[in-house]
Design an enzyme around this catalytic site. Sequence first.
Site, mmCIF file in Angstrom:
data_model
loop_
_atom_site.group_PDB
_atom_site.id
_atom_site.type_symbol
_atom_site.label_atom_id
_atom_site.label_comp_id
_atom_site.label_asym_id
_atom_site.label_seq_id
_atom_site.Cartn_x
_atom_site.Cartn_y
_atom_site.Cartn_z
ATOM 1 N N CYS A 123 0.812 -1.227 0.000
ATOM 2 C CA CYS A 123 0.000 0.000 0.000
ATOM 3 C C CYS A 123 0.838 1.266 0.000
ATOM 4 O O CYS A 123 0.447 2.270 -0.598
ATOM 5 C CB CYS A 123 -0.964 0.000 1.184
ATOM 6 S SG CYS A 123 -0.167 -0.231 2.768
ATOM 7 N N HIS B 77 -2.275 7.129 3.315
ATOM 8 C CA HIS B 77 -0.833 7.163 3.574
ATOM 9 C C HIS B 77 -0.255 8.430 2.962
ATOM 10 O O HIS B 77 -0.363 8.661 1.752
ATOM 11 C CB HIS B 77 -0.146 5.952 2.942
ATOM 12 C CG HIS B 77 -0.412 4.646 3.643
ATOM 13 N ND1 HIS B 77 -1.102 4.543 4.824
ATOM 14 C CD2 HIS B 77 -0.050 3.366 3.313
ATOM 15 C CE1 HIS B 77 -1.159 3.265 5.191
ATOM 16 N NE2 HIS B 77 -0.538 2.532 4.300
#
Lengths: 352, 352, 352, 352
Positions: free
Chosen positions: C153, C245
Amino acid sequence: MPNKRKVAILGATGAVGQRYIQLLQGHPWFEISVLAASEKSAGKKYKDAATWLMETELPKEIAEMPVANIDVKSCEQAGDFDLVFTSLPGDLAGPTENEFGALYPVFSKASAHRMDKDVPLIIPEINPDHIELIKVQQKQRGWKGFITTDPNCSTIGLAITLAPLMQFGIKQVMVTTMQALSGAGYPGVASLDIIDNVVPFISGEEDKMETEAQKILGKFDGKAIKHADFQASASCNRVNVKDGHLESVFVKLDKEPSIDEVEAAFTKFKGEPQKLKLPSAPAQPIIVRHEKNRPQPRYDRDAGRGQSVVVGRLRKDPIMTLKYMCLSHNTVRGAAGGGILSAELYVAKGLA
Amino acid sequence: MPNKRKVAILGATGAVGQRYIQLLQGHPWFEISVLAASEKSAGKKYKDAATWLMETELPKEIAEMPVANIDVKSCEQAGDFDLVFTSLPGDLAGPTENEFGALYPVFSKASAHRMDKDVPLIIPEINPDHIELIKVQQKQRGWKGFITTDPNCSTIGLAITLAPLMQFGIKQVMVTTMQALSGAGYPGVASLDIIDNVVPFISGEEDKMETEAQKILGKFDGKAIKHADFQASASCNRVNVKDGHLESVFVKLDKEPSIDEVEAAFTKFKGEPQKLKLPSAPAQPIIVRHEKNRPQPRYDRDAGRGQSVVVGRLRKDPIMTLKYMCLSHNTVRGAAGGGILSAELYVAKGLA
Amino acid sequence: MPNKRKVAILGATGAVGQRYIQLLQGHPWFEISVLAASEKSAGKKYKDAATWLMETELPKEIAEMPVANIDVKSCEQAGDFDLVFTSLPGDLAGPTENEFGALYPVFSKASAHRMDKDVPLIIPEINPDHIELIKVQQKQRGWKGFITTDPNCSTIGLAITLAPLMQFGIKQVMVTTMQALSGAGYPGVASLDIIDNVVPFISGEEDKMETEAQKILGKFDGKAIKHADFQASASCNRVNVKDGHLESVFVKLDKEPSIDEVEAAFTKFKGEPQKLKLPSAPAQPIIVRHEKNRPQPRYDRDAGRGQSVVVGRLRKDPIMTLKYMCLSHNTVRGAAGGGILSAELYVAKGLA
Amino acid sequence: MPNKRKVAILGATGAVGQRYIQLLQGHPWFEISVLAASEKSAGKKYKDAATWLMETELPKEIAEMPVANIDVKSCEQAGDFDLVFTSLPGDLAGPTENEFGALYPVFSKASAHRMDKDVPLIIPEINPDHIELIKVQQKQRGWKGFITTDPNCSTIGLAITLAPLMQFGIKQVMVTTMQALSGAGYPGVASLDIIDNVVPFISGEEDKMETEAQKILGKFDGKAIKHADFQASASCNRVNVKDGHLESVFVKLDKEPSIDEVEAAFTKFKGEPQKLKLPSAPAQPIIVRHEKNRPQPRYDRDAGRGQSVVVGRLRKDPIMTLKYMCLSHNTVRGAAGGGILSAELYVAKGLA
């Protein structure tokens, strides 16, 4: 000062166990002799068995101590001890505390035995005379040791504020709690469950809050405890706070004291721990603040080294008699600190 | 579908003003015509005057709109408008709403006029008949326009759950709130005040909660509103949650309905917005959840596009009759969404 | 539009599995046919096996579906399926994906096979030609199905921003991440670990970030992938953010493009998903923002329905060539959304 | 021990001013004599002028002190003082510090004069010899007093870790910060801006980080400071942490020391404050931790009573030479604690 007692901590790797270790550093009456935890920790050094969560450093000599299994034999092999602090999960606590209680004084944070008829449920400032119930217990059970218990962390702050209100005749107590994350242990509450959120449920908590205070504030007649007869209702919530249980309290009284009288009752409230100058006793069990927006967990949880309950927003209630907020440190006064204070009382009274 | 109404938003740069802008995008009945804000914003383009706080993008055509000053003349120069949404600070709201109300329908989120005898305090599902009070108002004041108000954000969720309980005879309501940060506007609550903390005080909030619901749930006899006669007590707290006011409610009723009866009352509760299929009406004003740990702000605040109130933990209370948790989105149903729904009702009824 | 494919989800009760379920609701090409999870869930209804974490409601028909065990036989008994999405823990992923890959197309979010020489590591906008590597894989392994993988990710957001920089010759990439809680699954990060805190370590994450992008940005010559030859260094942190993120990136290039040229490269960057109008393709794979304080997780993670990467603070670097911040939604583009987009590419290309 | 110095604090009501007050309680060398703040506070008692933010109680004698205006005349009327600590907003700091500096030793936390050629920028462990620059300053300006400055809060932690690396020849430093809320003062960061979020921008911060360390680590030849000649690049972020700036550092060195050599350099690093046993000096300016996930703000910010910098995750970097995380308490070592340590150095050296 009594001779130093050697202490075993059962459940030493958990969040409350760690707080016991932290608070017992340099304690004048107690020294840690045995650390015990579940099978997956037993046999390891403490530093390898526990994820240390305290903001103070793990004491070096504790780090190197071996962890014993949670049974009398393993603990006795690990070292001598005079009394036992337990912070065990519910299902394990019941039988384990019975095993140890037969031989040693057991100071329990678990709920397993709190409501047993022959087991004291102690807040040292409130019901120090209840400790005599262990004599009934020892006789009935034929034990050399005993079990004594501390209340649930959310009950403690509430009950301490109720004690000085008893003189006005408590009829009903309604409380909504906003409880800290550390109350759920470690790992406890998942971060994904609490970020930008409140969880309006804590398993078993409301039942405890609705029944324990009546036992604590009850009368001991030398044989049994007659519970106080007020009603209580609780609604318990978990909020995104590390330590410190904040409670919104509404109380209905028989009498109609003025706010000044209530405040005076809170402020004057002292008990045996203060009279006996027990090492962990706060100077003021209850601190009343007058700012309009206190108590707050981050600012007030460490009052009295975490052993005081802080009250604020004391005001008349249009339905009940009073409303106020109270705050107590759930892992100090509400857990390990309360347990240590309780043990100090037993020692000072010659019962442990 | 009525002709599209042109709308002025007073206080357009604030948190609630922004929510009005967001919710009015693509609205079938309303289009934004004028944006007004305080002097330091007036004269700028909206994008330069406002710190856009919504997670959706600032609409391009809004970004380029000029911001007018908050007075009738400036707004009329800025564009035509048929009705006015206000979200102004307390001190400014009173006189400003009077100025606009003399000429235009004013839908107010401020507390200034909520308790005025000739001003409706509307939750469209509960008291749609109260909107007729504006005729009394217009006559008394000699106004072409009118002022109508929405309740305080923490009252709305509570009052919606009380409405279906009225059939059981409400005697007393006690509530402890855990309110979201967005309720304090922007910049509002300082991050240093709320990290790892709860603030047990919101200025003026408890008074509002203790009086507004009685007006909303009161009877309008064509001339005036007779307030409902139950008592209310509130204790209000700010928690570290972005949106969604969670409330712990205890209610004493005349009757003793079963939990199933209460749940049925909640679930069946519908009102004019649902009958009239108003564009912003939720299918279900109240959604009852059965999970043991709901409602939760992050999961439930967007129910019914933020216009539903979510109830959970419905249970018998040992002291009062019932206790439950309720949650509503404080800047949708509790502010802009409620205001728009209210305006839709007036339009549908031919009063705006 | 191709025929609808029936889909099995392995690891369906986990956080990523739930995101697959959520994103596949109403998907034009895929329908969920089989849900599989570990033994302790298998045999239960989905609603009883999973703690549903999505803010949208658990779809009713999913709630009632039985959960199969994670093996081919159990899944085939549970229903027909044409392809498989996996989100399995590391140790389980390797052998399980081999079992399924022999027979079915497997779209994997696990790291187990990412760096296998005959397994594609796909970001559909960057290296759609790498999907042909499955032919090599099928031939070598004698498989009817195949395994294809998505990157980690935290790699995905970075790699998407590196793709348009390849034209300027990437020499070195240094990145410090601030990663969201949901990246650790559920229960994942304990709340006590992250309140008022940052955790500067994520197991295995830096290795992945330092090696995966070179494979993704490498050249496929019909037989094997020649990795791009730039160096990468990463420092990974967990912050108190739910999703999204955020990464602080420093890049050294061979050439010295102007900031305008770089921005143009980012903005123009499109790939096969955009050309083929794949259902889950964002209009803009990279969105560049000009505000001085963006991207921010809460505001930007949902850009392009969570499939776009948002870049901001693009500026010259005094040591490297460029520095910028990038943000991507770690459980949409960084997990389930990326997996679905990848599957759409294979289907559109006739390979699944 | 020198005679006790009387101290004036300019900006006493702000977050850093409060930390000065807190840290100076019981200080062996300094006593607070004058508290000054902006006009809206001047004339009030301190307790009425300040929103006390420290978790320790506002000292009673401070609470009752009057607040003077921030000019020499008002301060002199309020009381005698020997030296001045300032924590003033940028625009005010420049002229005000000149006014006071002409007459008194001024220890400044503001950036206004940090880069002035004749003003020392001091970290007592690193460049204690730079304090002699005030003699140049006094001569040039004809001043009785002087201005000396402390670095920016995010520079301090970094610079302290760079000092022991100078022996290996620093060529380049790249740093991404995750900075605490308290660094922005009070009210500072709005809670709505940081809940479930990171803000990747702090005004002016990167410039300071890219230039200050070179001055601190420069050489003083008796007349001027020759800045160290390494390059620095910074990317600064605000995260949801109360105190403690965490930094992800990458350093390129001339030499290739082993990790053990670097760790030894960090651990051995001591300076004048340690030799002189200054009251606020930490035993260890740099503490190296070996856990894989440290330093963490909540656990490590109070190391050395907030005066130590904690380093962790020290490892080789594939591009630069080293990478590591460092953490320092931004309002202790990074602000008031650093200022006090600096003043102690001047006093010990007979310069104040």
